[in-house]
Design an enzyme around this catalytic site. Structure first.
Site, PDB file in Angstrom:
ATOM      1  N   PRO A  85       0.783  -1.223   0.000  1.00  0.00           N
ATOM      2  CA  PRO A  85       0.000   0.000   0.000  1.00  0.00           C
ATOM      3  C   PRO A  85       0.822   1.283   0.000  1.00  0.00           C
ATOM      4  O   PRO A  85       1.867   1.364   0.650  1.00  0.00           O
ATOM      5  CB  PRO A  85      -0.832  -0.095   1.292  1.00  0.00           C
ATOM      6  CG  PRO A  85      -0.151  -1.119   2.114  1.00  0.00           C
ATOM      7  CD  PRO A  85       0.509  -2.065   1.161  1.00  0.00           C
ATOM      8  N   ASN A  86       0.304   2.240  -0.754  1.00  0.00           N
ATOM      9  CA  ASN A  86       0.841   3.606  -0.861  1.00  0.00           C
ATOM     10  C   ASN A  86       2.133   3.705  -1.671  1.00  0.00           C
ATOM     11  O   ASN A  86       2.596   4.810  -1.963  1.00  0.00           O
ATOM     12  CB  ASN A  86       1.021   4.243   0.529  1.00  0.00           C
ATOM     13  CG  ASN A  86      -0.296   4.341   1.269  1.00  0.00           C
ATOM     14  OD1 ASN A  86      -1.248   4.904   0.744  1.00  0.00           O
ATOM     15  ND2 ASN A  86      -0.387   3.764   2.449  1.00  0.00           N
ATOM     16  N   ARG A 125       5.169  10.950  -2.392  1.00  0.00           N
ATOM     17  CA  ARG A 125       5.292  10.808  -0.927  1.00  0.00           C
ATOM     18  C   ARG A 125       6.531  11.575  -0.466  1.00  0.00           C
ATOM     19  O   ARG A 125       7.376  11.937  -1.293  1.00  0.00           O
ATOM     20  CB  ARG A 125       5.429   9.324  -0.530  1.00  0.00           C
ATOM     21  CG  ARG A 125       4.201   8.507  -0.796  1.00  0.00           C
ATOM     22  CD  ARG A 125       4.384   7.073  -0.305  1.00  0.00           C
ATOM     23  NE  ARG A 125       4.036   6.914   1.105  1.00  0.00           N
ATOM     24  CZ  ARG A 125       4.158   5.759   1.760  1.00  0.00           C
ATOM     25  NH1 ARG A 125       4.618   4.681   1.158  1.00  0.00           N
ATOM     26  NH2 ARG A 125       3.808   5.679   3.031  1.00  0.00           N
ATOM     27  N   TYR A 156      11.372   8.656   1.392  1.00  0.00           N
ATOM     28  CA  TYR A 156      11.230   7.569   0.409  1.00  0.00           C
ATOM     29  C   TYR A 156      11.974   7.803  -0.908  1.00  0.00           C
ATOM     30  O   TYR A 156      11.953   6.947  -1.780  1.00  0.00           O
ATOM     31  CB  TYR A 156       9.736   7.337   0.128  1.00  0.00           C
ATOM     32  CG  TYR A 156       8.983   6.877   1.366  1.00  0.00           C
ATOM     33  CD1 TYR A 156       9.312   5.671   1.985  1.00  0.00           C
ATOM     34  CD2 TYR A 156       7.958   7.642   1.930  1.00  0.00           C
ATOM     35  CE1 TYR A 156       8.648   5.246   3.126  1.00  0.00           C
ATOM     36  CE2 TYR A 156       7.283   7.217   3.066  1.00  0.00           C
ATOM     37  CZ  TYR A 156       7.629   6.021   3.658  1.00  0.00           C
ATOM     38  OH  TYR A 156       6.976   5.586   4.787  1.00  0.00           O
ATOM     39  N   ASN A 210       8.209  -5.234  -0.932  1.00  0.00           N
ATOM     40  CA  ASN A 210       8.098  -4.132   0.030  1.00  0.00           C
ATOM     41  C   ASN A 210       6.634  -4.122   0.466  1.00  0.00           C
ATOM     42  O   ASN A 210       5.767  -3.671  -0.270  1.00  0.00           O
ATOM     43  CB  ASN A 210       8.483  -2.796  -0.612  1.00  0.00           C
ATOM     44  CG  ASN A 210       8.414  -1.651   0.396  1.00  0.00           C
ATOM     45  OD1 ASN A 210       7.798  -1.781   1.459  1.00  0.00           O
ATOM     46  ND2 ASN A 210       9.038  -0.535   0.068  1.00  0.00           N
ATOM     47  N   ALA A 226       2.959  -0.642   4.860  1.00  0.00           N
ATOM     48  CA  ALA A 226       2.511  -0.717   6.257  1.00  0.00           C
ATOM     49  C   ALA A 226       2.078  -2.132   6.664  1.00  0.00           C
ATOM     50  O   ALA A 226       2.062  -2.446   7.862  1.00  0.00           O
ATOM     51  CB  ALA A 226       1.379   0.275   6.507  1.00  0.00           C
ATOM     52  N   GLU A 270      12.742  -9.016   1.861  1.00  0.00           N
ATOM     53  CA  GLU A 270      11.897  -7.889   2.278  1.00  0.00           C
ATOM     54  C   GLU A 270      12.703  -6.601   2.094  1.00  0.00           C
ATOM     55  O   GLU A 270      13.839  -6.517   2.560  1.00  0.00           O
ATOM     56  CB  GLU A 270      11.523  -8.100   3.752  1.00  0.00           C
ATOM     57  CG  GLU A 270      10.717  -6.984   4.360  1.00  0.00           C
ATOM     58  CD  GLU A 270      10.509  -7.205   5.869  1.00  0.00           C
ATOM     59  OE1 GLU A 270      10.767  -8.321   6.375  1.00  0.00           O
ATOM     60  OE2 GLU A 270      10.106  -6.247   6.541  1.00  0.00           O
ATOM     61  N   HIS A 301      12.748  -2.279   2.328  1.00  0.00           N
ATOM     62  CA  HIS A 301      12.162  -1.000   2.730  1.00  0.00           C
ATOM     63  C   HIS A 301      13.043   0.124   2.238  1.00  0.00           C
ATOM     64  O   HIS A 301      14.267   0.068   2.413  1.00  0.00           O
ATOM     65  CB  HIS A 301      12.024  -0.908   4.254  1.00  0.00           C
ATOM     66  CG  HIS A 301      11.133  -1.975   4.796  1.00  0.00           C
ATOM     67  ND1 HIS A 301       9.776  -1.937   4.636  1.00  0.00           N
ATOM     68  CD2 HIS A 301      11.422  -3.141   5.415  1.00  0.00           C
ATOM     69  CE1 HIS A 301       9.252  -3.035   5.167  1.00  0.00           C
ATOM     70  NE2 HIS A 301      10.230  -3.783   5.637  1.00  0.00           N
TER      71      HIS A 301
HETATM   72  C1  DQA Z   1       8.081   1.281   3.933  1.00  0.00           C
HETATM   73  C2  DQA Z   1       8.090   1.486   5.460  1.00  0.00           C
HETATM   74  C3  DQA Z   1       6.713   1.263   6.052  1.00  0.00           C
HETATM   75  O1  DQA Z   1       6.731   1.469   7.450  1.00  0.00           O
HETATM   76  C4  DQA Z   1       5.717   2.235   5.444  1.00  0.00           C
HETATM   77  O2  DQA Z   1       4.421   1.979   5.933  1.00  0.00           O
HETATM   78  C5  DQA Z   1       5.741   2.243   3.965  1.00  0.00           C
HETATM   79  C6  DQA Z   1       7.024   2.138   3.265  1.00  0.00           C
HETATM   80  C7  DQA Z   1       9.433   1.635   3.299  1.00  0.00           C
HETATM   81  O3  DQA Z   1       9.631   1.280   2.131  1.00  0.00           O
HETATM   82  O4  DQA Z   1      10.256   2.308   3.916  1.00  0.00           O
HETATM   83  O5  DQA Z   1       4.715   2.453   3.312  1.00  0.00           O
HETATM   84  O6  DQA Z   1       7.823  -0.087   3.676  1.00  0.00           O
END
Ligand code: DQA
Length: 156
Positions: A9-10, A17, A22, A73, A76, A97, A99
């Site tokens: 998500p997002n 963002r 990010y 990724n 949240a 994983e 981030h």
């Molecule tokens: C994220 C970190 C998460 O906590 C956050 O909710 C994201 C992006 C990152 O890529 O740093 O949406 O996964």
């Protein structure tokens, strides 16, 4: 060989963002950079992004048999997505994983990942380069495991 590249998500809003957290690259920019890299490495990416946990689970279930590994990724869902975690565990595939931000240097609630225990490893805080590192490493790990277990060479 196919690798699933999954974003939660997002992450469709990357670029819009907070760039100080990010970075400024959009998701399509990161995906196309990774597709190019995948081609160089002789592998193929199957890309998917969704804001919905069920859609991510459906995608993983539908694609797991054709795949040799997963880069994800989870956004949240990292912190509470137990259905997503179970679906990744059920694949028995190597999972990395990723981030963009360093989740350990942020709010307390981001410091716990429910995905990490079912992942082979985690890359956090290296921005878009984390995805590139994940791809490089995953391809190497898959090649190594095929050397040890030649039956795996036919997978995907
Ligand atoms: C994220 C970190 C998460 O906590 C956050 O909710 C994201 C992006 C990152 O890529 O740093 O949406 O996964």
């Amino acid at each position: 060989m196919k690798i699933l590249l999954i974003n939660g998500p997002n992450l469709n809003l990357l670029g819009a963002r907070d760039a100080s957290v990010y970075g400024s690259k959009t998701l399509p920019e990161i995906e196309s950079l990774l597709s190019k890299k995948a081609k160089e490495l002789g592998t193929e990416l199957v890309k998917f992004q969704s804001n919905h946990e069920g859609a991510l689970v459906d995608f993983i279930q539908e694609n797991r048999r054709q795949a040799s590994g997963v880069i994800i990724n989870p956004g949240a869902f990292t912190h509470y997505g137990l259905a997503l975690r179970d679906s990744l565990a059920d694949t028995t595939l190597p999972v990395i994983e990723v981030h963009l931000s360093n989740i350990y240097a942020r709010e307390e609630f981001r410091r716990r990942s429910v995905i990490a225990p079912v992942a082979r490893g985690q890359i956090s805080g290296l921005g878009w380069r984390g995805y590139v590192a994940a791809l490089d490493t995953l391809v190497a790990l898959i090649a190594e495991s095929a050397d040890v277990n030649p039956a795996k060479k036919t997978a995907g």
